[in-house]
Design an enzyme around this catalytic site. Sequence first.
Site, short mmCIF file in Angstrom:
data_model
loop_
_atom_site.label_atom_id
_atom_site.label_comp_id
_atom_site.label_asym_id
_atom_site.label_seq_id
_atom_site.Cartn_x
_atom_site.Cartn_y
_atom_site.Cartn_z
N ASP A 71 0.81 -1.22 0.00
CA ASP A 71 0.00 0.00 0.00
C ASP A 71 0.84 1.27 0.00
O ASP A 71 0.42 2.29 -0.52
CB ASP A 71 -1.00 0.01 1.16
CG ASP A 71 -0.38 -0.32 2.51
OD1 ASP A 71 0.86 -0.44 2.59
OD2 ASP A 71 -1.15 -0.47 3.48
N ASP A 482 3.63 0.79 13.37
CA ASP A 482 2.86 -0.45 13.43
C ASP A 482 3.52 -1.62 14.14
O ASP A 482 2.84 -2.39 14.81
CB ASP A 482 2.42 -0.92 12.05
CG ASP A 482 1.46 0.03 11.38
OD1 ASP A 482 0.67 0.65 12.09
OD2 ASP A 482 1.52 0.18 10.16
#
Length: 886
Positions: A71, A482
């Site tokens: 992404d 993350d």
Amino acid sequence: MRRTRILTAVLALAAGLLAGVPPAAAADGGAPDTLAADTYTWHNARIDGGGFVPGIVFNRTEKNLAYARTDIGGAYRWSESTRSWTPLLDSVGWDEWGHTGVVSLASDSVDPDKVYAAVGTYTNSWDPTNGAVLRSSDRGASWQKADLPFKLGGNMPGRGMGERLAIDPNKDSVLYLGAPSGKGLWRSTDSGVSWSQVTGFPNVGDYQQDPSDTTGYASDNQGIVWVTFDESTGTSGSATKTVYVGVADKDNAVYRSTDAGATWTRLAGQPTGYLAHKGVLDARNGYLYLAYSDTGGPYDGGKGQLWRYSTATGGWTNISPVAEADTSYGFSGLTVDRQHPGTVMATAYSSWWPDTQIFRSTDSGATWTKAWDYTSYPNRSNRYTIDVSSSPWLTFGANPSPPEQTPKLGWMTESLEIDPFDSDRMMYGTGATLYGTENLTQWDSGGRFTVTPMVRGLEETSVNDLAAPPSGGAQLFSALGDIGGFRHTDLTKVPSMMYTSPTFTTTTSLDFAEANPDTVVRVGDLDSGPGIAFSTDNGANWFAGTDPSGVSGGGTVAAAADGSRFVWSPAGTGVQYTTGFGSSWSASSGIPAGAVVESDRADAKTFYGFKSGKFYVSTDGGATFSASAATGLPSGDSVRFKALPGTKGDVWLAGGASDGAYGLWHSTDGGATFTRLSNVDQADTVGFGKAAPGASYQTLYTSAKIGGVRGIFRSTDRGATWTRINDDAHQWGWTGAAITGDPRVYGRVYVSTNGRGVIYGDTSDSGGDGGGGGTDPPPAGACAVVYRITNQWAGGFQADVRLTNTGSTPWSGWTLGWSFANGQTVGRLWNADWAQSGKAVTARNVSWNGTVAAGSSVSFGFTGTWTGANDRPTAFTLGDRTCTAS
């Protein structure tokens, strides 16, 4: 990647991380006309994965040819010989950083050398450029670009649906692209060179994740989400007649054309109330399979169904493996075994707890089995074993209670593909890695199939901070989005675990005590729990501190030079200081909340801060700060600064925005005054590394624009001259978060990226830079050439050439010549100007790499074609000199 990845990206962008990035125009600078260059070799500090893989594409006519899209981290091609992935979009530059987000990929089954990528990261204002379709005729080794009149969203909601880009399997000059934002369906009839809207397509979509979102992120219309051809309705060279298109519209999700796209109709009888994430056609049996979810994903979804459409009769069959009432997830990952088309698989992509689920049918969806099931709750029986020894951090250091297990099969499992040539091989993407198996059919015979990471070479972390200590077992500390971050003791090996105790979802900042590198501190974001952690053994083990009242996020942190105290500027409250390890905190005075903080690297009681154009100094351990009188600094907050190790008061500051002050500043009086470097147009980071041989001052590194060129630069003379150390093939989009040299290895630099992980480079230069200009005569000294074929395929290849000045005087320009032994032809060459006549090729320096110091090297690369043989050239000439070749 976890659910927080999107929120982290949104908050970071909204807070100004990319607000001034990339700049629209350069400031006026005083850089020399000729920019020195050095040859670097570039690698990733291995983490393996670390982010969302929303798409996997196998070529349907060539075995072992596969691609993966990410992404925000570009696209990759699978290398069967090395069992690893090769990055394909490292050439994306600063000004088009958004093109590292890949919304779709398509591999040409007619001509497997051709591959296409639809790129663009955000459809709202965060991405300053429109989307584009990149096309390659050498499997992604080089690209040409067709700009689009709208944006694409590789990191937007709905990015796991697809593929939005598709090639006609019978006439490969025809491609379709589904657009977001109400822009409709687009088509190219000239192999992706030009695009036009399919004006007859009746529905642009209407689904928005959150219509009330004023940023335009969650409120974007997700648009046209996939295109599928029925190859049985065409013949070679003629456009395929039947085309299916998926639309983000819960009442009208699937359309069909039976006249090669001239007219379109909604498929009658289709399910409503859901979005069709995937549409996969089994042309042999005449079935279109559809995976539905009640939301667009990739991290949400509460209900779902699977359906099968008969292309011959128009009949619909609900083939859901579980009743809708029993789902708490949507379906997405969907694939057909091309060797045995009656075999179908799908994923419960949004099943976060206790795990994702994978479903398999060998009778076209009539009956299903699961990858795991309950025996007696909460105990599970798995049809698989999972081995993450190659990426041990995938356990996340967890010790869950049943029915959760560690490691998990995954989450956000929107991509799943069975190898069209091998029924035993299947790959699927998760939010953190790419898994695969090579004994999948054990599922059907009562055995267990083995799941392992198949992700080596695919590096997808977003880097917030980097630190390289001068001693201790750690070579590098990283702060990542993350997955927190890692302590690397060996850059070539995957660390066993991310930071734990506590485990931050995102680490925002870290530091070590310069004179006592065993003392390390990090801060970050955590849903509940402390936002600061300390280590007293060089980052090997950690313990949590306590938070001051009001902390809502990590912010920035600084450790005193001797490790005796710390200053923390967290989100949600003002700047704080503590002695010891954060058992109690006191508010700092004289400095605004949200300031970036750093420590002096020699004086344990001196700390610095910056906020909104003002530099702040504390000489009492962070208790009180005073604003410096320094003027002319950037007015915004897109600034990073560092103090030089070992020297009190030596501070370098980088940052700014194109509509104001933007560059690199230096202070030798602890921030009382700053001098801007006139030879740096723009700079966004600054870091230090080991001094060059014979130099007394540490080496400077920066991600900057110098001499009109964007790149990664090095200076061994306090910024008087600069050497560009990356090249056009190695740009990695946005590199503005952090940079540091290695204090133990001259020339080694660590570069942050926004989705390509931690990049590190090593120089071929054993000495200093040799300056940035000069009027030396053309090369007259000895030279050496290394010619290396880095990739080869049927009819094509890629090569790198390194030219070294082995003489005693610098060059101020160079022209290298050679002849191909087998009549090869150069197609595209980068980092040099070139010409070819017959077998003879000449390559000349470009403006920024003409200066080559004695003992230094310059490199360039190219792609080309070959027939029969592809032998390396055996002789190279530089002017009237013959170079040593190897």
